[in-house]
Design an enzyme around this catalytic site. Structure first.
Site, PDB file in Angstrom:
ATOM      1  N   GLY A  63      -9.473  18.995  19.784  1.00 17.40           N
ATOM      2  CA  GLY A  63      -8.043  18.435  18.976  1.00 17.40           C
ATOM      3  C   GLY A  63      -8.225  18.626  17.610  1.00 17.40           C
ATOM      4  N   LYS A  66      -8.254  22.908  16.618  1.00 21.35           N
ATOM      5  CA  LYS A  66      -7.418  23.553  17.519  1.00 21.35           C
ATOM      6  C   LYS A  66      -7.874  25.297  17.799  1.00 21.35           C
ATOM      7  CE  LYS A  66      -3.890  20.339  18.152  1.00 21.35           C
ATOM      8  NZ  LYS A  66      -4.353  19.679  19.696  1.00 21.35           N
ATOM      9  N   PHE A 115      -0.124  20.621  22.151  1.00 19.81           N
ATOM     10  CA  PHE A 115      -0.902  21.806  22.137  1.00 19.81           C
ATOM     11  C   PHE A 115      -0.526  22.993  21.183  1.00 19.81           C
ATOM     12  CE2 PHE A 115      -2.096  21.530  26.932  1.00 19.81           C
ATOM     13  CZ  PHE A 115      -2.914  20.174  26.571  1.00 19.81           C
ATOM     14  N   SER A 178      -3.447  15.563  28.874  1.00 12.67           N
ATOM     15  CA  SER A 178      -3.085  15.405  27.525  1.00 12.67           C
ATOM     16  C   SER A 178      -1.613  14.725  27.639  1.00 12.67           C
ATOM     17  CB  SER A 178      -2.642  16.663  26.714  1.00 12.67           C
ATOM     18  OG  SER A 178      -1.994  16.349  25.510  1.00 12.67           O
ATOM     19  N   THR A 181       2.187  17.396  26.597  1.00  8.06           N
ATOM     20  CA  THR A 181       2.821  18.294  27.336  1.00  8.06           C
ATOM     21  C   THR A 181       3.460  17.771  28.465  1.00  8.06           C
ATOM     22  OG1 THR A 181       1.101  19.740  26.530  1.00  8.06           O
ATOM     23  CG2 THR A 181       2.480  20.306  28.553  1.00  8.06           C
ATOM     24  N   LYS A 214     -11.410  17.062  31.933  1.00 13.07           N
ATOM     25  CA  LYS A 214     -11.199  16.086  31.164  1.00 13.07           C
ATOM     26  C   LYS A 214      -9.878  14.856  31.742  1.00 13.07           C
ATOM     27  CE  LYS A 214     -10.267  14.988  26.230  1.00 13.07           C
ATOM     28  NZ  LYS A 214     -10.559  15.463  24.898  1.00 13.07           N
TER      29      LYS A 214
END
Length: 357
Positions: A63, A66, A115, A178, A181, A214
Site C-alpha cells: 500500500g 504500490k 488500487f 481491500s 474496490t 490477506k
C-alpha cells in the site's frame, strides 16, 4: 531529524506528501538511511518461513509503494522484506481525490485509494530494473483485480497479474480484502479462495512461490476460523500463509475532522482487532500455516504481542508515517530485548506461545 521533515510533510495533503516522499526515495535511496540508526539483528530474530530466510521479522506492508518506485530505500531503512502493490493486470487511476486522510491524534490513516497503480506490465519493467541492480532483501508483490472486472471472472485477473510479476517476486500476496474496490470482499469465501489458488497454481509452481492470503479484520470470527481451517486442510497449505489483517471499515471512537471519511482505517485503532484475528487464525491453523501480522504496530511490545499471538512476521505502514524510518531499528532492537528478557533463544520459540494449549 525526522520530526523536522514530518512537520513539513504534514503541512501538505496526505497524498501529496506521500507522492513527494516516494519520488525522493526513488531518486535518492540513500536518503532512507539518514533518519534512523542502522538495523542490527541478532541471530535470535532470524527464521525461515515458507522457504525464505528472514534476518528479522519486520517488513513493509503493501500500500505504501504500490508501483515499486522506491524498493532499494526500504532495505536501506532496515526492513528485512518489503511488499509492493496492490498491482492489478491493467493500469487504473483509483478513486477520486481526496482519498487519503491523517487522523493525527489517533496515529491513524483512512484511505480509499482504490488500487491506483501503473498495471502489471509497467510495474514488472520497473521491478526488473530493481532486481538487476540488487534489491537487498525479500520482495513480496501484492496482486488484485481491476475494478471493472466482474467477480465471476476475477480469477483471470489474478492469474494475469501473477503471470507478469511472478518471475520478479520472492512471494506473492493475494488481496481479496481491500474495502476500497466494490465487491472485492465478497471474494473472501473458502470456496472462492480455493478456486483461485487452483487457478494460479501452475504459475505459482513454475516459480516455486510462497502465497499469502490477506484477510479483512471485519469478517465474523467464525468465518475467519472456517476460512483458515479450509486453507490449512487444502493441498496448497505447504506453500501458503495468512496476512492478518487488511484495513478496517469499523469505526472505533476517533478524533479530528477526517474521522467520518469513508475508506479503510489503519494505525493504532486497528491494533487490538488485528491481534485478535491473529489469535483466531493461529488457533484454527494449528501450526499448519504461518501468519504475518499487520495492523497497529508502533512499538516493540506491539510486535511482540502479535508474535506471541501466532505471527511469525510483522508488517508496518502507518507507524512509518508517524514515527519515521527510525521505527524499524527501534522495533528490531526492542523485540530482541523482549525475547531475551523472557528467555527465548529464538523467535520461533515465541511464535504463538500465548495460544498454545
Amino acid at each position: 531529524m525526522y520530526s523536522a521533515v514530518r512537520s513539513i510533510l504534514f503541512r501538505l495533503s496526505a497524498e501529496r506528501a506521500h507522492e513527494w516522499t516516494l519520488a525522493a526515495l526513488g531518486l535518492v535511496p540513500a536518503a532512507a538511511g539518514w533518519f534512523g540508526p542502522r538495523v542490527h539483528a541478532s541471530e535470535r530474530l532470524a527464521q525461515t518461513v515458507l522457504g525464505l530466510s528472514f534476518p528479522h521479522p519486520i517488513g513493509l506492508a503493501a500500500g505504501l509503494d504500490k508501483n515499486g518506485i522506491a524498493i532499494p530505500a526500504w532495505y536501506r531503512m532496515g526492513f528485512s522484506f518489503a511488499e509492493i502493490g496492490t498491482v492489478t493486470p491493467r493500469p487504473q487511476p483509483g478513486n477520486p481525490k481526496p482519498r487519503l486522510f491523517r487522523l493525527i491524534e489517533d496515529e491513524a490513516l483512512i484511505n480509499r485509494m482504490g488500487f491506483n497503480n501503473d498495471g502489471a506490465h509497467a510495474v514488472a519493467k520497473r521491478l526488473a530494473r530493481a532486481r538487476q541492480a540488487g534489491t537487498g532483501g525479500i520482495l513480496g508483490i501484492n496482486i488484485g483485480k481491476n475494478k471493472d472486472t466482474p467477480n465471476d471472472v476475477a480469477h483471470e485477473d489474478y492469474r494475469a497479474a501473477l503471470d507478469e510479476l511472478a518471475p520478479l517476486a520472492d512471494y506473492v500476496t493475494i488481496n481479496v480484502s481491500s474495502p476500497n474496490t466494490p465487491g472485492l470482499r465478497d471474494l473472501q469465501s473458502e470456496a472462492f479462495i480455493l478456486e483461485l489458488l487452483q487457478a494460479v497454481e501452475p504459475i505459482r509452481a513454475r516459480y516455486r512461490l510462497p502465497v499469502w492470503i490477506k484477510l479483512a479484520p471485519d469478517l465474523p470470527n467464525d468465518e475467519i476460523a472456517r476460512i483458515v481451517r479450509a486453507l490449512a486442510a487444502s493441498p496448497f497449505r505447504e506453500h501458503l500463509g495468512l496476512i492478518c489483517t487488511n484495513t478496517t471499515i469499523r469505526r472505533p471512537p476517533l478524533s479530528g475532522p477526517y474521522r467520518g471519511e469513508a475508506g479503510g482505517l489503519s494505525g493504532r485503532p486497528l491494533a487490538a482487532r488485528s491481534t485478535e484475528v491473529v489469535r483466531i487464525a493461529a488457533r484454527a491453523a494449528q501450526g499448519r500455516m504461518p501468519i504475518m501480522a499487520s495492523g497497529g504496530v508502533f512499538s516493540p511490545q506491539d510486535a511482540y504481542e502479535k508474535i506471541r499471538s501466532g505471527a511469525s512476521l510483522v508488517q508496518i505502514y502507518t507507524a512509518l508515517i508517524y514515527r519515521g524510518p527510525a521505527v524499524v531499528a527501534d522495533l528490531v532492537r526492542g523485540l530482541d530485548a523482549l525475547l531475551a528478557r523472557d528467555g527465548f533463544r529464538s523467535i520461533e520459540d515465541a511464535v504463538g506461545v500465548d495460544v498454545r494449549d
